[in-house]
Design a protein around this motif. Structure first.
Motif, mmCIF file in Angstrom:
data_model
loop_
_atom_site.group_PDB
_atom_site.id
_atom_site.type_symbol
_atom_site.label_atom_id
_atom_site.label_comp_id
_atom_site.label_asym_id
_atom_site.label_seq_id
_atom_site.Cartn_x
_atom_site.Cartn_y
_atom_site.Cartn_z
ATOM 1 N N ILE A 43 -3.368 -1.461 13.685
ATOM 2 C CA ILE A 43 -2.830 -2.527 14.518
ATOM 3 C C ILE A 43 -1.989 -1.916 15.630
ATOM 4 C CG2 ILE A 43 -1.455 -4.642 14.587
ATOM 5 C CD1 ILE A 43 -3.956 -4.915 12.955
ATOM 6 N N LYS A 44 -2.278 -2.303 16.873
ATOM 7 C CA LYS A 44 -1.544 -1.773 18.019
ATOM 8 C C LYS A 44 -0.546 -2.792 18.574
ATOM 9 C CE LYS A 44 -5.291 -0.797 20.289
ATOM 10 N NZ LYS A 44 -6.223 -0.282 21.329
ATOM 11 N N ALA A 45 -0.835 -4.073 18.420
ATOM 12 C CA ALA A 45 0.073 -5.092 18.947
ATOM 13 C C ALA A 45 -0.183 -6.405 18.239
ATOM 14 C CB ALA A 45 -0.124 -5.249 20.454
ATOM 15 N N ASN A 46 0.872 -7.205 18.098
ATOM 16 C CA ASN A 46 0.771 -8.518 17.473
ATOM 17 C C ASN A 46 1.785 -9.437 18.145
ATOM 18 O OD1 ASN A 46 1.255 -10.751 15.424
ATOM 19 N ND2 ASN A 46 -0.437 -9.638 14.465
ATOM 20 N N LYS A 47 1.303 -10.575 18.582
ATOM 21 C CA LYS A 47 2.165 -11.519 19.289
ATOM 22 C C LYS A 47 2.018 -12.885 18.662
ATOM 23 C CE LYS A 47 3.146 -13.294 23.936
ATOM 24 N NZ LYS A 47 2.675 -13.344 25.337
ATOM 25 N N ASN A 48 3.142 -13.551 18.418
ATOM 26 C CA ASN A 48 3.121 -14.772 17.631
ATOM 27 C C ASN A 48 4.034 -15.808 18.248
ATOM 28 O OD1 ASN A 48 2.544 -16.487 15.533
ATOM 29 N ND2 ASN A 48 4.155 -15.672 14.225
ATOM 30 N N SER A 49 3.643 -17.061 18.150
ATOM 31 C CA SER A 49 4.509 -18.150 18.556
ATOM 32 C C SER A 49 4.224 -19.321 17.638
ATOM 33 C CB SER A 49 4.263 -18.543 20.013
ATOM 34 O OG SER A 49 5.225 -19.471 20.455
ATOM 35 N N GLY A 50 5.132 -20.271 17.615
ATOM 36 C CA GLY A 50 4.960 -21.417 16.725
ATOM 37 C C GLY A 50 5.984 -21.378 15.634
ATOM 38 N N PHE A 51 5.646 -20.809 14.467
ATOM 39 C CA PHE A 51 6.554 -20.753 13.339
ATOM 40 C C PHE A 51 7.171 -19.362 13.219
ATOM 41 C CE2 PHE A 51 3.228 -23.856 12.167
ATOM 42 C CZ PHE A 51 4.009 -24.986 12.232
ATOM 43 N N SER A 52 7.744 -18.860 14.282
ATOM 44 C CA SER A 52 8.369 -17.541 14.335
ATOM 45 C C SER A 52 7.348 -16.469 13.979
ATOM 46 C CB SER A 52 9.590 -17.466 13.406
ATOM 47 O OG SER A 52 9.205 -17.442 12.052
ATOM 48 N N LEU A 66 -3.845 -30.794 19.684
ATOM 49 C CA LEU A 66 -2.556 -30.320 20.177
ATOM 50 C C LEU A 66 -2.227 -28.998 19.497
ATOM 51 C CD1 LEU A 66 0.065 -30.906 21.818
ATOM 52 C CD2 LEU A 66 0.981 -31.924 19.732
ATOM 53 N N PRO A 67 -2.133 -27.901 20.249
ATOM 54 C CA PRO A 67 -1.832 -26.596 19.632
ATOM 55 C C PRO A 67 -0.433 -26.584 19.005
ATOM 56 C CG PRO A 67 -2.691 -26.341 21.867
ATOM 57 C CD PRO A 67 -2.362 -27.789 21.698
ATOM 58 N N ILE A 68 -0.321 -25.989 17.822
ATOM 59 C CA ILE A 68 0.979 -25.879 17.161
ATOM 60 C C ILE A 68 1.299 -24.454 16.720
ATOM 61 C CG2 ILE A 68 1.035 -28.267 16.340
ATOM 62 C CD1 ILE A 68 0.012 -27.305 13.650
ATOM 63 N N PHE A 69 0.337 -23.552 16.847
ATOM 64 C CA PHE A 69 0.574 -22.173 16.415
ATOM 65 C C PHE A 69 -0.459 -21.271 17.068
ATOM 66 C CE2 PHE A 69 -0.576 -18.638 13.617
ATOM 67 C CZ PHE A 69 0.656 -18.065 13.341
ATOM 68 N N ILE A 70 -0.040 -20.112 17.535
ATOM 69 C CA ILE A 70 -0.981 -19.138 18.080
ATOM 70 C C ILE A 70 -0.504 -17.738 17.742
ATOM 71 C CG2 ILE A 70 0.151 -19.027 20.345
ATOM 72 C CD1 ILE A 70 -2.669 -18.627 21.551
ATOM 73 N N ASN A 71 -1.455 -16.871 17.447
ATOM 74 C CA ASN A 71 -1.157 -15.473 17.160
ATOM 75 C C ASN A 71 -2.251 -14.613 17.778
ATOM 76 O OD1 ASN A 71 -1.958 -13.086 15.026
ATOM 77 N ND2 ASN A 71 0.241 -13.208 15.417
ATOM 78 N N GLU A 72 -1.838 -13.503 18.394
ATOM 79 C CA GLU A 72 -2.791 -12.566 18.970
ATOM 80 C C GLU A 72 -2.541 -11.188 18.376
ATOM 81 O OE1 GLU A 72 -3.568 -13.205 23.431
ATOM 82 O OE2 GLU A 72 -1.473 -13.781 23.161
ATOM 83 N N SER A 73 -3.606 -10.421 18.217
ATOM 84 C CA SER A 73 -3.457 -9.055 17.731
ATOM 85 C C SER A 73 -4.486 -8.157 18.396
ATOM 86 C CB SER A 73 -3.604 -8.985 16.209
ATOM 87 O OG SER A 73 -4.929 -9.266 15.815
ATOM 88 N N LEU A 74 -4.084 -6.909 18.603
ATOM 89 C CA LEU A 74 -4.956 -5.869 19.135
ATOM 90 C C LEU A 74 -5.030 -4.745 18.121
ATOM 91 C CD1 LEU A 74 -3.652 -5.736 22.804
ATOM 92 C CD2 LEU A 74 -5.980 -6.351 22.127
ATOM 93 N N ALA A 75 -6.220 -4.216 17.885
ATOM 94 C CA ALA A 75 -6.372 -3.169 16.886
ATOM 95 C C ALA A 75 -7.512 -2.244 17.274
ATOM 96 C CB ALA A 75 -6.629 -3.766 15.509
ATOM 97 N N SER A 76 -7.474 -1.039 16.717
ATOM 98 C CA SER A 76 -8.593 -0.105 16.781
ATOM 99 C C SER A 76 -9.125 0.072 15.373
ATOM 100 C CB SER A 76 -8.153 1.243 17.351
ATOM 101 O OG SER A 76 -7.779 1.122 18.709
ATOM 102 N N VAL A 77 -10.446 0.001 15.228
ATOM 103 C CA VAL A 77 -11.082 0.097 13.917
ATOM 104 C C VAL A 77 -11.898 1.382 13.868
ATOM 105 C CG1 VAL A 77 -12.658 -0.984 12.287
ATOM 106 C CG2 VAL A 77 -11.182 -2.404 13.714
#
Length: 862
Positions: free
Chosen positions: A243-252, A219-230
């Motif tokens: 880091i270009k973008a970061n999206k988070n859900s779950g624990f704020s 059962l998913p309880i947390f997810i985070n996504e990020s986009l970056a250029s290295v």
């Protein structure tokens, strides 16, 4: 990555040097699957929420009832397949509908069965021996030979061709990176679903799914996504991630959780000798250290993305070491790793982690250049390693794309800024994510955001979340104020007796630019209140220009550390330990006021200019004296030291990782980076009735060294000198330890104030073997204990002038003949306890000298 499985036996000529023993090969493991599958009842309960159309799982046996490891399991006429693990267990799922599944292995007849339903997770497959194949092919068993082994011949070619593969071939490089982190509760069963814990939150189980690796329901309880250029420059040995973008859900938007998980799942290079994560160094099966650690078997050949590749299975030679088991594919022409699977062996000495599973895939650009395209890392965090235990999956998926080379950047481009926080990164639109993700979210992953956003509005979940927050942070949240830390509520010492302490801090967000903190304490023996109050304000984010100040009146153990700081709210464990080794009345009553300003001209390099005024006197004057001769005193003796000073300090912590960007930052990798500290302090006499004029310089350096399979060595050096005449309260006391707890930098067999110096040098060497020795001893191997050894030494002197100032009952003795002690210990007892026995190596003739001391500590570590 899809591969075309060659389920037939390899050419005899290709395997002619391999020696045969089919049954014993089951000691090896597959990296694709884990054991312990759910019952059909629980599985069908969640089938409606699962996307996959065909799921098969079970165990493969031979004719004697023994499990068959590394057997091929494929859907016929497809490129979808897996291999069984060392217990013969397998799990395979597909988004397509298949009616048959095929099982094969070298030395056995291929078997194809018809599936009675799309979901069959309790299959029991028996493979019949193929006598004709046994006459032609041999499979390694037990410890494989290092001579005439074609797998090792291929591995040596991999080493020779390493530098021809990857980013190191170019002067500069850059690429896009997409990273997805996910936490899931696993091993969901009917007992969990019906638990009172989830009353009112039953809807969350509608979002459960089945792991493609383990076959367990999660059962998913947390997810985070990020986009970056290295960006990287091999000539300058520099790399930078934007880091270009970061999206988070779950624990704020919890930056600490994100940073902590990313640090656990650090990027690894399988070509290195050792792969470091979870504060451990695992031996890489591809690195040059692997040949003495693993057994290798050349198992198969196949076309992988159109490239002919060799499949090599590997497994550890010994139990209890930090090793993997699994397989990898090597391109036949370039000898580059095309794909690798790594699964940490269950006997590996790692706490709180039941499974570690890694997949890496590489893409071919030309005959010699391979670049990583996908990196998958999954861990099963659990209290124990039993198959039925419930836990938390931590999963990281990283995709790499849009590689570009030899585009030079200006040197200033790679300079690490002190503060690189941009709030817009966390506020990208859904359209932005849909357009820029390197991999689209599947239906289940999209539902995670919906489920978690709904869950955060649930009252019961909020209560559970608050309990978890208290346990994790030690503070109880009340609006914009935190009460705590709750773990410091009680203490005891000989001066105060039982002590209670209650404090708090302002807390609006994790990125507050200012913060006020304070506490109030009371001792039931001396019947006195104590307090501390401090504040700090981040004026400039870019340079982290910060002002701070505060005042503290309290009872403190000054002889517990050589390098003291002006932290108003800091307190040594030695001052309030509930249990001590003998009476400790050598405590001081202090009144400390500080004011300081600090800034970071470079990332992890901090300078601080501060002033302080303090008064120090004995906390138990009838027993312990800080008196000194003072001709200006009516009695000729002063009982209280008053001192004003100014100090300049420098702290450099290369490699330190933090999260949050306000006045307070959260440390991510504690104990994993070197610390260099230097200070100069000037004492003034006459100012605010200050008593002494002196100059003091101090130096401190600590460095942890990972020594591969031999564990970790931590070296610590301290040195200092005081110029001028000062009393005991301002001298450097060699830190003793009269508690039963380990104190960093202290000597466990010394009493407080046993040695006093104005010039000193100390050295501490502590080594943790991480169980390397115990893992070779039958009976101890399964306890996962860790061996600890240490040696500490100090040299110091004290001037005749400072000795002459002494009017108290402390004997001024400096360790001019070098005092030293050594220790041995056992760590990881019940996974949380460490016990050390220290032995005194000199000055045994002193009164009350302790020849031996037993100390311990509690802590959670991997």
């Amino acid at each position: 990555m899809k591969r075309d499985f060659n389920t037939n036996v390899p050419e005899v000529s290709f395997m002619e040097n391999i020696q045969i023993d089919i049954p014993l090969s089951r000691k090896r493991d597959s990296y694709h699957q884990l054991a312990n599958y759910l019952s059909l009842f629980v599985f069908f309960l969640f089938t409606a929420a699962v996307v996959a159309q065909t799921k098969v799982g079970g165990v493969i046996y031979d004719e004697f009832g023994d499990p068959v490891p590394f057997a091929n399991v494929v859907f016929p006429n497809s490129s979808e397949g897996t291999i069984s693990n060392d217990n013969g267990r397998f799990y395979l799922q597909s988004d397509q509908t298949y009616k048959t599944v095929e099982f094969s292995f070298v030395g056995y007849k291929t078997q194809t069965i018809t599936l009675e339903s799309r979901v069959s997770t309790d299959l029991k497959i028996t493979l019949a021996t193929d006598t004709a194949e046994l006459d032609a092919v041999v499979v390694y068993s037990g410890k494989t030979s290092k001579k005439n082994n074609p797998a090792l011949d291929i591995l040596r070619k991999v080493w020779e061709n390493r530098r021809k593969n990857g980013l190191s071939q170019f002067k500069q490089y850059q690429y896009d990176k997409y990273e997805k982190l996910e936490f899931d509760m696993n091993t969901i069963d009917s007992a969990m679903i019906n638990s009172k814990l989830f009353n009112g939150m039953e809807f969350i189980f509608n979002y459960a799914d089945t792991s493609r690796v383990t076959g367990k329901t999660y059962l998913p309880i947390f997810i985070n996504e990020s986009l970056a250029s290295v960006y990287g420059d091999n000539e300058a040995n520099k790399e930078k991630e934007v880091i270009k973008a970061n999206k988070n859900s779950g624990f704020s938007d919890n930056q600490t959780i994100i940073a902590f998980v990313k640090d656990l799942y650090a990027d690894i290079d399988v070509y290195e000798r050792y792969l470091k994560f979870f504060d451990k160094s695992f031996t890489s099966p591809v690195g040059k250290a692997g040949i003495d650690t693993y057994n290798y078997v050349l198992r198969d050949t196949a076309m992988v993305d159109g490239v002919e590749a060799y499949n090599i299975v590997y497994y550890p030679r010994r139990k209890g070491e930090l090793t993997f088991k699994g397989d990898f594919w090597v391109a036949a022409d370039s000898y580059a790793i095309k794909e690798i699977n790594l699964q940490a062996t269950k006997s590996a000495n790692v706490n709180w982690v039941k499974e570690i599973y890694i997949e890496q895939e590489y893409d071919v650009l030309n005959d010699s250049l391979f670049l990583i395209t996908r990196d998958y890392f999954m861990s099963d965090f659990a209290l124990n390693k039993k198959e039925e235990s419930k836990g938390i999956y931590g999963k990281r998926t990283t995709l790499f794309d849009n590689y570009q080379f030899d585009i030079k950047k200006e040197e200033d481009f790679y300079k690490r800024r002190v503060n690189d926080y941009d709030p817009m990164i966390y506020d990208r639109s859904e359209e932005y994510w849909d357009e820029n993700r390197l991999e689209k979210l599947n239906k289940d992953e999209k539902q995670i955001y919906t489920m978690l956003d709904t869950l955060k509005t649930n009252k019961k979940f909020k209560r559970l979340y608050n309990i978890g927050t208290i346990l994790a942070s030690g503070y109880y949240e009340v609006d914009n104020f935190d009460i705590g830390p709750v773990f410091g509520l009680l203490g005891f010492n000989q001066v105060e007796g039982m002590r209670v302490r209650l404090g708090g801090r302002t807390y609006f967000t994790s990125n507050d630019l200012w913060r006020l903190e304070g506490y109030l304490a009371y001792g039931f023996r001396d019947n006195q209140f104590k307090y501390g109050l401090a504040g700090k304000w981040l004026i400039d984010k870019k340079s982290r220009l910060t002002i701070s100040g505060g005042n503290r009146r309290d009872i403190e153990q000054l002889g517990a550390s050589l390098t003291n700081t002006n932290d108003v709210l800091g307190r040594s464990l030695a001052s309030s330990s509930l249990i001590t080794a003998g009476n400790n009345n050598s405590l001081s009553s202090i009144n400390l006021t500080t004011l300081g300003i600090s800034f970071e001209p470079k990332y992890n390099l901090e300078f601080r200019l501060g002033t302080s005024y303090r008064t120090i006197k004995s906390g138990a004057p009838d027993i312990f004296s800080l008196d000194y001769f003072d001709p200006d005193s009516p009695t000729g003796i002063a009982t209280e030291t008053r001192q004003a000073d100014a100090s300049l300090t420098m702290t450099y912590t290369p490699g330190r990782k933090t999260s949050n960007y306000g006045v307070d930052r959260t440390l991510i990798n504690s104990g994993e980076y070197p610390i260099l500290y230097a200070s100069y302090t000037k004492g003034f006499d006459g100012f605010l009735e200050s008593d002494f004029n002196f100059d003091k310089v101090q130096f401190y350096y600590s460095h942890p060294f990972q020594l591969g399979p031999f564990g970790r060595l931590t070296a610590r050096v301290e040195a200092g000198k005081t110029f001028g005449e000062v009393p005991l309260a301002l001298l450097n006391v060699v830190p003793g330890n009269q508690t039963y707890f380990n104190l960093t930098g202290a000597f466990n067999t010394l009493n407080f104030y046993e040695f006093v110096t104005d010039e000193y040098v100390t050295m501490h060497l502590d080594h943790n073997f991480n169980g390397r020795i115990f893992s070779r001893i039958p009976g101890l191997r399964d306890l996962n204990l860790r061996e600890l050894v240490g040696i500490r030494a100090v040299y110091g002197k004290i001037s005749d002038e400072n000795i002459a100032l002494n009017a108290g009952n402390i004997n001024y003795l400096a360790p001019e003949d070098v005092f030293w002690e050594y220790s041995a210990g056992i760590g990881n007892i019940f996974k949380i306890l460490r016990l050390d026995v220290s032995f005194r190596g000199g000055y045994n003739f002193l009164p009350d000298a302790r020849s031996m001391a037993i100390t311990g500590s509690f802590g959670f570590s991997f």
